[in-house]
Design a protein around this motif. Structure first.
Motif, mmCIF file in Angstrom:
data_model
loop_
_atom_site.group_PDB
_atom_site.id
_atom_site.type_symbol
_atom_site.label_atom_id
_atom_site.label_comp_id
_atom_site.label_asym_id
_atom_site.label_seq_id
_atom_site.Cartn_x
_atom_site.Cartn_y
_atom_site.Cartn_z
ATOM 1 N N VAL A 134 20.767 18.714 8.645
ATOM 2 C CA VAL A 134 19.503 18.434 7.954
ATOM 3 C C VAL A 134 19.663 17.148 7.134
ATOM 4 N N THR A 135 18.677 16.246 7.284
ATOM 5 C CA THR A 135 18.676 15.012 6.487
ATOM 6 C C THR A 135 18.061 15.284 5.117
ATOM 7 N N LEU A 136 18.724 14.800 4.086
ATOM 8 C CA LEU A 136 18.260 14.979 2.710
ATOM 9 C C LEU A 136 17.886 13.617 2.128
ATOM 10 N N GLN A 137 16.781 13.568 1.414
ATOM 11 C CA GLN A 137 16.324 12.316 0.782
ATOM 12 C C GLN A 137 16.154 12.545 -0.710
ATOM 13 N N PHE A 138 16.920 11.803 -1.490
ATOM 14 C CA PHE A 138 16.905 11.957 -2.945
ATOM 15 C C PHE A 138 16.144 10.779 -3.555
ATOM 16 N N ASN A 139 15.003 11.039 -4.146
ATOM 17 C CA ASN A 139 14.186 9.997 -4.768
ATOM 18 C C ASN A 139 14.592 9.848 -6.229
ATOM 19 N N LEU A 140 15.241 8.723 -6.525
ATOM 20 C CA LEU A 140 15.685 8.489 -7.903
ATOM 21 C C LEU A 140 14.517 8.203 -8.824
ATOM 22 N N LYS A 141 13.466 7.616 -8.266
ATOM 23 C CA LYS A 141 12.282 7.285 -9.067
ATOM 24 C C LYS A 141 11.058 7.854 -8.372
ATOM 25 N N PRO A 142 10.804 9.120 -8.567
ATOM 26 C CA PRO A 142 9.631 9.732 -7.915
ATOM 27 C C PRO A 142 8.368 8.971 -8.251
ATOM 28 N N LYS A 143 7.506 8.790 -7.275
ATOM 29 C CA LYS A 143 6.304 7.967 -7.442
ATOM 30 C C LYS A 143 5.400 8.475 -8.542
ATOM 31 N N ASP A 144 5.290 9.779 -8.671
ATOM 32 C CA ASP A 144 4.376 10.308 -9.671
ATOM 33 C C ASP A 144 4.891 10.158 -11.077
ATOM 34 N N GLU A 145 6.183 9.825 -11.211
ATOM 35 C CA GLU A 145 6.761 9.667 -12.543
ATOM 36 C C GLU A 145 7.039 8.211 -12.882
ATOM 37 N N ALA A 146 7.553 7.450 -11.919
ATOM 38 C CA ALA A 146 8.058 6.123 -12.244
ATOM 39 C C ALA A 146 7.142 4.992 -11.807
ATOM 40 N N SER A 147 6.285 5.254 -10.879
ATOM 41 C CA SER A 147 5.483 4.162 -10.342
ATOM 42 C C SER A 147 4.117 4.097 -11.005
ATOM 43 N N THR A 148 3.809 2.945 -11.560
ATOM 44 C CA THR A 148 2.470 2.708 -12.113
ATOM 45 C C THR A 148 1.916 1.428 -11.497
ATOM 46 N N ILE A 149 2.051 1.321 -10.185
ATOM 47 C CA ILE A 149 1.553 0.155 -9.471
ATOM 48 C C ILE A 149 0.099 0.409 -9.096
ATOM 49 N N PHE A 150 -0.778 -0.458 -9.593
ATOM 50 C CA PHE A 150 -2.207 -0.306 -9.336
ATOM 51 C C PHE A 150 -2.657 -1.363 -8.333
ATOM 52 N N GLU A 151 -3.498 -0.956 -7.416
ATOM 53 C CA GLU A 151 -4.137 -1.872 -6.472
ATOM 54 C C GLU A 151 -5.619 -1.513 -6.405
ATOM 55 N N PRO A 152 -6.358 -1.826 -7.477
ATOM 56 C CA PRO A 152 -7.746 -1.354 -7.563
ATOM 57 C C PRO A 152 -8.762 -2.173 -6.763
ATOM 58 N N VAL A 153 -8.342 -3.335 -6.228
ATOM 59 C CA VAL A 153 -9.293 -4.191 -5.506
ATOM 60 C C VAL A 153 -8.763 -4.468 -4.099
ATOM 61 N N THR A 154 -9.569 -4.184 -3.113
ATOM 62 C CA THR A 154 -9.240 -4.519 -1.726
ATOM 63 C C THR A 154 -10.301 -5.471 -1.175
ATOM 64 N N TRP A 155 -9.893 -6.316 -0.241
ATOM 65 C CA TRP A 155 -10.778 -7.373 0.262
ATOM 66 C C TRP A 155 -10.950 -7.278 1.777
ATOM 67 N N GLU A 156 -12.105 -7.669 2.241
ATOM 68 C CA GLU A 156 -12.344 -7.853 3.666
ATOM 69 C C GLU A 156 -13.202 -9.095 3.863
ATOM 70 N N SER A 157 -13.052 -9.740 5.008
ATOM 71 C CA SER A 157 -13.767 -10.998 5.260
ATOM 72 C C SER A 157 -14.589 -10.886 6.531
ATOM 73 N N SER A 158 -15.668 -11.656 6.590
ATOM 74 C CA SER A 158 -16.520 -11.718 7.772
ATOM 75 C C SER A 158 -17.196 -13.085 7.806
ATOM 76 N N VAL A 159 -17.872 -13.378 8.906
ATOM 77 C CA VAL A 159 -18.521 -14.678 9.078
ATOM 78 C C VAL A 159 -19.941 -14.464 9.574
ATOM 79 N N GLU A 160 -20.888 -15.194 8.972
ATOM 80 C CA GLU A 160 -22.275 -15.189 9.434
ATOM 81 C C GLU A 160 -22.611 -16.583 9.964
ATOM 82 N N LYS A 161 -23.300 -16.620 11.103
ATOM 83 C CA LYS A 161 -23.608 -17.883 11.757
ATOM 84 C C LYS A 161 -25.028 -18.326 11.431
ATOM 85 N N ILE A 162 -25.154 -19.552 10.916
ATOM 86 C CA ILE A 162 -26.473 -20.121 10.625
ATOM 87 C C ILE A 162 -26.977 -20.918 11.818
#
Length: 786
Positions: free
Chosen positions: A143-171
């Motif tokens: 069995v493979t074991l994975q030990f998280n030294l910095k669990p995301k719910d405790e150590a990570s406070t990385i925010f990405e509140p804005v996402t972008w998408e692009s498009s083109v309109e032809k005149i």
């Protein structure tokens, strides 16, 4: 040998029985317990079904297969000792007929490790084991074991509140609209492209245009919301939930199907702001859709800056027209022209009518000039003027010539033959004659009005709007034409006009000084675009101080130029203007040491375009970099005013100095636009007991995540967070360091660390309670001493 045959037979029978039933009597979980900043216990817990048991790591020879742990080799950590286990039970095993230690119901195994790299977040391992009951044993399992030294719910406070998408309109076949859409998480907001000075970082778009593509106008944005921002305590326009930005382009090369851009932005909620983020956008022209013609869509967008700039051009041009009236070439023409209309007209009404036609003719002549400039350059060329190096250099030379002309070195005149031909047409009378009289005025007065008109056309064209030159000439000509029409209608007003004299040349000289100052703005534009660093902020301000200082001396009669009349006394108006100019000169002097100079913020280069390695006055409290009176400040460091804390802005230099003086390092992840950072520095750091620690017991390294200075070519690297993205700015480098190493991207963020770059205690963020902040400082310093 007998035991081996026995075990083999059991395993064979067991494997055959598994075909009928699959047993999984042991389930494993992995967890981590933090012992110190550098030590962790990796905990492997086995949950064992009733009636089954799991064997120890140590069993007698020829016994069952032991439980074995293998941890992946990694230079980021070392094992401390061997894996420990619980006491378990040692009994006579009915299967192997020997005394063996095993576990029932539950078993826990611990392996202590020491961290060598604080960026390490996961350790992987593998456990091999065999489970048996009183009758049979299962084959060995892995069995493979994975030990998280910095669990995301405790150590990570990385925010990405804005996402972008692009498009083109032809005149049309050549015109397209590049559409950038931002989706914003609940509770967060994105700022406009136009924000007040000392406010948040605006949203910016940097279009990478291939040959054959030009921008038309500026990037427009939705109306958004303008409210009192809680973070920056000022009225700021921002967007919530979503935002859309539109940029029109013209494509002359039909082979181009792709346009790339980079959007830079900062997102905030009501308590904090994130570091500036830079993302790449790709616009696929080949997959464009028809432009939306819905009026509701177009009405929801606005280009405030363009509207404001046109109004600004008109107002400046209007007052410039009045200034042109007060020059030696135009002012004397007013009574002569008005007298001509009043005497030659058969009635007062006819005289007024002719004077109005004369004024309208002046407006038509200058507006036509604006139209010609707009048609010659076209919208694409006009938009390119503000950033094109050669246009800005040409404008600098042109305005220098105009300024020197106004100062009296020479006169710029059109050929006399032009004036003679036009004057002969003016004798024809009627509407045509009146029009040619207006044209004669424009030609005869060109030596005074030409430099002003040229300057206005340059300024209007550099604004990027095709109608800018037309609006400028409308404002200028309206101011010129109004007096002729008004004085013709009310001749009695002529008695209130001042007499011509030397003061007319004074007006001309003052305009010359103003044009001289404005010329250096265009040289500064070229210098900024090319990054020559020949006209950095201090040099620019020094030149303006010299120009307006000389103007003050001229107004006070201490300087005389070639065409000046002898000055026996100073008039009240001239004295007041001199005092105003002198006050402005004195106001600019602190700008040499970092004062923001908000009154002229649009003219000098930005604060970070400076001879100082960290920008003019780039102390975090706005007070500037302190001088080193004792020559004891190490290379790469400076004193932050008014605290006088020794600070580094370079990670490696600060760490090297900390090792040299044997002090712990305090990393201050901060930002120029971070309000909470300023609150900490101005309200918490100033506390005597904290200030004493910062000045004497730690080495401060302040890393600005919004530092827009560019990295040198050999420092530009690939982003580890955004594959394919390059880190181009110093702030991006520090922001990525904070995000990767400490799993957070908010500021302020404070870390106390040892010389091996391991944390001395838990990092902290915004801590307005001075006692809590002091306790945190004291704890880290004590841990360093131990």
């Amino acid at each position: 040998m007998k035991n081996f045959i026995f075990v083999f037979s059991i395993l064979l029978l067991t494997s055959l029985s598994v075909r009928a039933q699959v047993f999984e009597p042991v389930k494993w979980t992995a967890s981590v317990e933090k012992i110190s900043e550098t030590e962790y216990d990796l905990i492997s817990t086995a949950t064992i079904d009733s009636g089954w048991h799991l064997y120890s790591q140590k069993v007698p020879e020829n016994g069952p297969i032991p439980t074995t742990f293998v941890y992946n080799n990694n230079d980021s950590y070392t094992l401390s000792g061997t894996t420990s286990e619980e006491e378990g039970h040692t009994v006579d095993d009915p299967v192997f007929q020997m005394r063996i230690k095993f576990f029932e119901d539950k078993a826990e195994f611990r392996q202590r490790i020491k961290i060598l790299n604080q960026e390490l977040s996961v350790v992987e391992g593998e456990v091999e084991y065999m489970a048996c009951d009183d009758e049979k044993c299962l084959p060995p399992d892995y069995v493979t074991l994975q030990f998280n030294l910095k669990p995301k719910d405790e150590a990570s406070t990385i925010f990405e509140p804005v996402t972008w998408e692009s498009s083109v309109e032809k005149i049309s076949d050549t015109d397209y609209v590049l559409v950038s859409k931002a989706k914003i998480d609940q509770g967060w907001h994105l700022y406009s492209q136009n924000v007040p000075d000392d406010g948040p970082i605006p949203t910016t778009f940097d279009y990478n245009l291939p040959q054959g593509v030009v921008l038309i106008g500026k990037t427009s944005e939705e109306k958004g919301t303008t409210i009192d921002d809680k973070i920056f305590e000022m009225k700021v326009k921002y967007f919530e939930e979503s935002a859309q930005f539109r940029q029109t382009i013209k494509v002359s090369n039909t082979d181009i199907t792709m346009v790339n851009a980079e959007v830079g932005f900062m997102a905030c909620d009501d308590e904090k702001c994130l570091a500036p983020t830079y993302l790449d956008l790709t616009f696929d022209l080949f997959n464009s859709v028809a432009v939306k013609e819905d009026n509701s869509v177009s009405s929801s967008f606005e280009d405030d800056s363009n509207n404001k700039s046109l109004w600004s051009i008109f107002i400046i041009a209007f007052f410039s027209g009045f200034a042109a009236l007060l020059t030696p070439c135009v002012f004397p023409m007013i009574p002569m022209t008005v007298s001509f209309f009043t005497k030659q007209s058969k009635s007062k009404a006819a005289g007024i009518r002719n004077a109005i036609i004369y004024g309208l003719s002046i407006i038509v002549i200058y507006v036509l000039l604006g139209v010609v400039v707009s048609l010659i350059f076209g919208p694409a060329a006009l938009n390119a003027l503000s950033t094109n190096v050669w246009f800005n250099l040409a404008f600098f030379v042109l305005l220098m010539v105009f300024a020197i002309s106004f100062l009296g070195a020479f006169e710029i005149m059109l050929p006399n033959s032009w004036a003679n031909k036009v004057d002969s047409q003016a004798d024809r009378g009627g509407l045509i004659g009146i029009f040619f009289m207006a044209l004669a005025l424009a030609i005869v007065s060109f030596s005074c009005t030409g430099p002003i008109v040229g300057t206005l056309l340059v300024e209007a064209a550099a604004g990027g709007s095709q109608v800018g030159p037309i609006v400028g000439m409308l404002g200028f000509s309206l101011a010129i034409a109004l007096p002729f029409a008004l004085f013709a209608a009310f001749p009695g007003w002529m008695n209130s006009l001042p007499k011509s004299g030397g003061w007319l040349n004074t007006v001309k000289v003052v305009l010359g000084f103003l044009e001289l100052a404005l010329a250096f703005k265009f040289l500064s534009n070229a210098d900024l675009v090319s990054q020559w660093h020949i006209l950095e902020r201090e040099v620019f301000i020094a030149i303006w101080i010299a120009i307006f200082g000389a103007l003050s001396l001229y107004l006070f009669g201490k300087l005389q130029l070639p065409h000046d009349s002898p000055l026996k006394h100073i008039s009240v108006g001239r004295l007041l203007l001199g005092l105003l100019t002198l006050s402005f000169t004195v106001y600019m002097i602190p700008g040499l040491w970092g004062a923001p100079l908000n009154l002229i913020s649009a003219f000098p280069p930005p604060l970070d375009y400076s001879e100082s390695p960290y920008g003019v006055g780039n102390s975090k409290t706005g007070g500037g970099i302190m001088s080193n009176a004792n020559n004891d400040i190490p290379e790469g460091a400076h004193l932050l005013a008014p605290h006088d804390i020794l600070a580094f802005n370079d990670y490696d230099k600060g760490l090297a100095y900390a090792k040299k003086v044997n002090k712990p390092v305090m990393i201050d992840f901060t930002g120029w636009a971070c309000v909470n950072c300023r609150k900490m520095e101005q309200q918490v750091w100033v506390q005597p007991k904290i200030l004493e620690k910062l000045k004497n017991d730690v080495v401060l390294i302040s890393l600005y995540v919004d530092d827009k200075r560019k990295l040198s070519d050999n420092e530009i690297t690939d982003s580890k967070l955004k594959p394919g993205k390059k880190l181009k700015y110093i702030g991006q480098k520090w922001s990525e360091l904070q995000t990767i190493k400490y799993k957070t991207n908010t500021q302020p963020f404070y870390v106390l660390m040892n010389h091996d770059e391991t944390s001395l205690n838990e990092p902290v963020a915004y801590t307005p309670n001075a006692d809590d902040y002091y306790d945190w400082l004291q704890e880290g310093i004590e841990n360093f001493k131990e």
